[in-house]
Design a protein around this motif. Structure first.
Motif: not given
Length: 312
Positions: A203-218
């Protein structure tokens, strides 16, 4: 000229494969000579390890979070920022200090930030119950706003709980909201449920694709379990162990070795899944128990994880 990449650089550039080790400072009522002995032993164990950072926990009383009886009694510990500075200064490793905002007022927290202006990395931990927030009228997001005003250069991390995602389905939204409030990385509660963890990453990954936001390290926390009592305490802490795994560990002839293998396999699965989607992940190794054999097992697990990360 070669310049060594700092932990700050790795986090901001969202590098994958970060490896942390974590410690809980000694109990506040421990005699100073014994604290020195404990710290010296920790320094000897850690000073030659090629880890990216050392996490120092700020333990809070979570008795209001659950009606279940605590497996081990709660005794406050030495403040992590004090323990790191006064007892672990020999360790030339970046130190990430946890700071619980439970039972703090706005003024308390503001003064803490001012007193600790030399800290480089901190993870804010919210109150474990609504009663604590109501008593002080001070929330995690209040802490984020004060941090922006008084310690803007401090690199901020947040906590994530994959098990919470299975119940509420919005943990990935919490991560992005925390990033909007200044969080640059996340550290999870100890992980034993692989499905919950992969659901969160998905969900973290696909939400980032949908919104254009980068992900931070987990950074996913892993810990060995050396006894049924430790397993019960993990359950009290809210660490969700699947029933089949709980049964296997409980009835294992060597629960410690079984848990090391389990945690190593979980890390392998997380890393393979995250690498396929270019999600920056890392691992934090801890020992939930202070027993010598479980601490040594955490060291063994750390070796497995470092090998795994380098191999990938």
């Amino acid at each position: 000229m070669y310049t060594k990449t700092t932990l700050r650089d790795k986090i901001i550039e969202a590098k994958t494969g970060l490896v942390f080790y974590s410690l809980t400072p000694p109990k506040i009522n421990t005699e100073e000579n014994k604290v020195l002995t404990i710290a010296n032993n920790q320094i000897e164990r850690l000073k030659y390890l090629d880890i990216d950072g050392l996490i120092l926990y700020d333990i809070q009383d979570e008795s209001l979070r659950t009606e279940k009886e605590r497996t081990f009694s709660f005794i406050p510990t030495i403040a992590p920022e004090h323990y790191g500075k006064e007892f672990l200064s020999e360790l030339n490793i970046p130190k990430i200090v946890y700071k619980s905002i439970a039972n703090l007022t706005k003024t308390d927290f503001q003064n803490w930030l001012i007193r600790n202006e030399n800290l480089e990395y901190v993870v804010f931990v919210g109150a474990s119950s609504h009663q604590q927030i109501e008593a002080t009228n001070f929330s995690l997001f209040d802490a984020y706003n004060i941090k922006k005003e008084f310690a803007n250069k401090l690199l901020l991390g947040g906590v994530t709980i994959p098990e919470r995602h299975s119940k509420k389905g919005d943990e990935h939204i919490r991560l992005f909201n925390k990033m909007d409030n200044g969080c640059n990385f996340f550290v999870s509660q100890c992980v034993y449920n692989l499905n919950d963890t992969k659901d969160l990453l998905s969900d973290y990954y696909y939400h980032s694709l949908e919104t254009g936001n980068n992900v931070a390290p987990v950074i996913f926390t892993l810990a060995p379990c050396g006894s049924f009592k430790t397993l019960q305490f993990m359950e009290w802490l809210g660490i969700q162990v699947p029933k089949w795994l709980y049964n296997d560990l409980k009835h294992s002839k060597d629960i410690l070795e079984a848990s090391i293998n389990t945690s190593t396999n979980i890390a392998t699965e997380i890393l393979n899944y995250a690498n396929a989607k270019n999600i920056p992940v890392g691992f934090n190794i801890e020992s939930i128990s202070i027993k010598k054999e479980e601490i040594e097992a955490a060291q063994e697990l750390l070796g497995n994880i470092m090998h795994l990360v380098k191999r990938n």
